[in-house]
Design a protein around this motif. Structure first.
Motif, PDB file in Angstrom:
ATOM      1  N   GLY A   2       0.884  -1.601   0.392  1.00 36.34           N
ATOM      2  CA  GLY A   2      -0.175  -0.120  -0.212  1.00 36.34           C
ATOM      3  C   GLY A   2       0.945   1.350  -0.293  1.00 36.34           C
ATOM      4  N   GLY A  34      -3.687   6.072   2.396  1.00 35.14           N
ATOM      5  CA  GLY A  34      -4.631   6.594   1.437  1.00 35.14           C
ATOM      6  C   GLY A  34      -6.024   6.761   2.803  1.00 35.14           C
ATOM      7  N   TRP A  40      -5.271  -3.832  -2.621  1.00 32.84           N
ATOM      8  CA  TRP A  40      -4.032  -3.546  -3.238  1.00 32.84           C
ATOM      9  C   TRP A  40      -3.653  -4.503  -3.521  1.00 32.84           C
ATOM     10  CZ3 TRP A  40      -5.700  -2.460   1.884  1.00 32.84           C
ATOM     11  CH2 TRP A  40      -5.091  -3.451   2.864  1.00 32.84           C
ATOM     12  N   HIS A  51      -1.018   0.333  -5.809  1.00 30.22           N
ATOM     13  CA  HIS A  51      -0.164   0.672  -4.886  1.00 30.22           C
ATOM     14  C   HIS A  51      -1.190   1.486  -3.510  1.00 30.22           C
ATOM     15  CE1 HIS A  51       3.822  -0.319  -6.596  1.00 30.22           C
ATOM     16  NE2 HIS A  51       2.653  -0.377  -7.716  1.00 30.22           N
ATOM     17  N   ARG A  52      -2.620   1.573  -3.970  1.00 33.74           N
ATOM     18  CA  ARG A  52      -3.067   2.887  -3.014  1.00 33.74           C
ATOM     19  C   ARG A  52      -4.126   1.977  -2.839  1.00 33.74           C
ATOM     20  NH1 ARG A  52      -0.238   5.260   0.205  1.00 33.74           N
ATOM     21  NH2 ARG A  52       0.621   7.188  -1.468  1.00 33.74           N
TER      22      ARG A  52
END
Length: 355
Positions: A177, A214, A243, A280-281
């Motif tokens: 993440g 996030g 994610w 990635h989030r």
């Protein structure tokens, strides 16, 4: 963490009234009888082998005396000497998570321990040393209570009593993440991960736990799950966030290659080839949350190429006829939804009818 068994051959006296299995064979006038028995020991012994006394008392191989270089002789010497009471195990284990190369254990007091192969930082101990015995995971978790844990091949996850998610290990597909970078902004050393701790394509990972932010930063997470290259979180409201790697659709959404935006609907033919990129989030699985009636998850699971969730039965309001979570007139069963293996949209899992 090597399993230990008791092997007794030809002795017969084992207690418990169990009989030996005898294998007899004859050839050339000679008869050979083999007597073998495998008696599993208690879980404590199964997990820790003959060094269990160090764990059972107050010795902590990750923070007390002894060497952490993986040398069994040095560890044995340490456990047979006077144990240190520093970071002693003060409560029983309440949860375990295991993957190909390592194991996580959380205790009733909220402490987290890990052991196994340390390459890539999957143990979260701040280095890449192997740990044959449980070592406490500290860093930002030193003064936090761990509530749930998950282990994948090269990364690990946990959630705390405050509803935060922490991740460590390989970030080759964004499963931690965090956006990949050549260096860490907070000074935390990064490392590449991968199978057995090596992967030329892996992005910078983490040797110690780091909070996943996030959208999750403002939500209360109650459970986590880890696939081989992706991660899943369940919020207190029943939302599912995913994610990491999405090449097989295991995130339950489509991701735009140009903007990184997600959508719950199927992409056009020109976008189809770009729908499998990594994320990635944390992204909410909108197909569940925006459905009518809304699907609220109560349990999650992740595999290498897929994700599964268990949802509450949708309920109907007696006054409006619309979905309501407070109505007693609910459907009789929970429902399982799954996605992945090339399918980017959650699909209901149907079971054969009874009778």
């Amino acid at each position: 963490g090597v399993p230990q068994f008791t092997t007794l051959g030809g002795r017969g006296a084992r207690g418990g009234g169990m009989s030996d299995d005898k294998l007899s064979s004859s050839g050339g006038g000679a008869t050979t009888t083999a007597t073998t028995s495998y008696k599993p020991k208690r879980v404590e012994t199964f997990a820790l082998g003959e060094l269990r006394r160090g764990w059972s008392s107050s010795f902590d191989p990750g923070n007390g005396s002894g060497s952490d270089d993986g040398d069994d002789d040095s560890l044995l010497s340490a456990t047979t000497s006077k144990p240190q009471r520093r970071d002693a195990v003060d409560s029983p284990a309440v949860a375990v998570a295991a993957s190909a190369h390592h194991t996580l254990v959380s205790t009733r007091s909220g402490r987290l321990y890990s052991f196994g192969l340390g390459r890539g930082g999957r143990l979260g101990t701040g280095d890449e040393n192997h740990r044959p015995l449980p070592a406490r995971v500290l860093g930002p978790l030193a003064h936090r209570i761990v509530a749930s844990i998950a282990a994948a091949t090269n990364h690990s996850l946990c959630s705390t009593s405050e509803g935060d998610v922490y991740a460590w290990g390989s970030n080759g597909f964004g499963q931690l993440g965090i956006v990949s970078s050549s260096s860490s902004s907070d000074g935390n050393k990064t490392t590449d991960g991968g199978n057995n701790g090596s992967n030329n394509n892996a992005a910078n990972g983490r040797l110690s736990p780091r909070r996943v932010e996030g959208e999750l930063k403002h939500l209360f997470v109650v459970a986590v799950a880890a696939g081989d290259r992706h991660s899943v979180a369940l919020t207190r409201m029943g939302e599912v966030y995913c994610w990491g790697d999405n090449r097989s659709g295991q995130l339950g959404t489509y991701i735009s290659a140009s903007t990184g935006a997600t959508t719950a609907t199927s992409p056009s033919s020109s976008q189809a080839n770009n729908a499998g990129r990594s994320c990635h989030r944390p992204q909410r699985v909108e197909s569940l949350w925006s459905a009518q009636p809304r699907r609220r998850a109560i349990a999650i699971a992740a595999a290498e190429f897929s994700t599964l969730v268990l949802t509450m039965p949708p309920t109907m309001s007696a006054n409006t006829g619309e979905a309501s979570s407070s109505s007693l007139a609910s459907l009789p069963v929970n429902t399982i939804y799954g996605w992945g293996h090339g399918n980017h949209s959650p699909m209901r899992v149907n079971f054969p009818s009874v009778g």
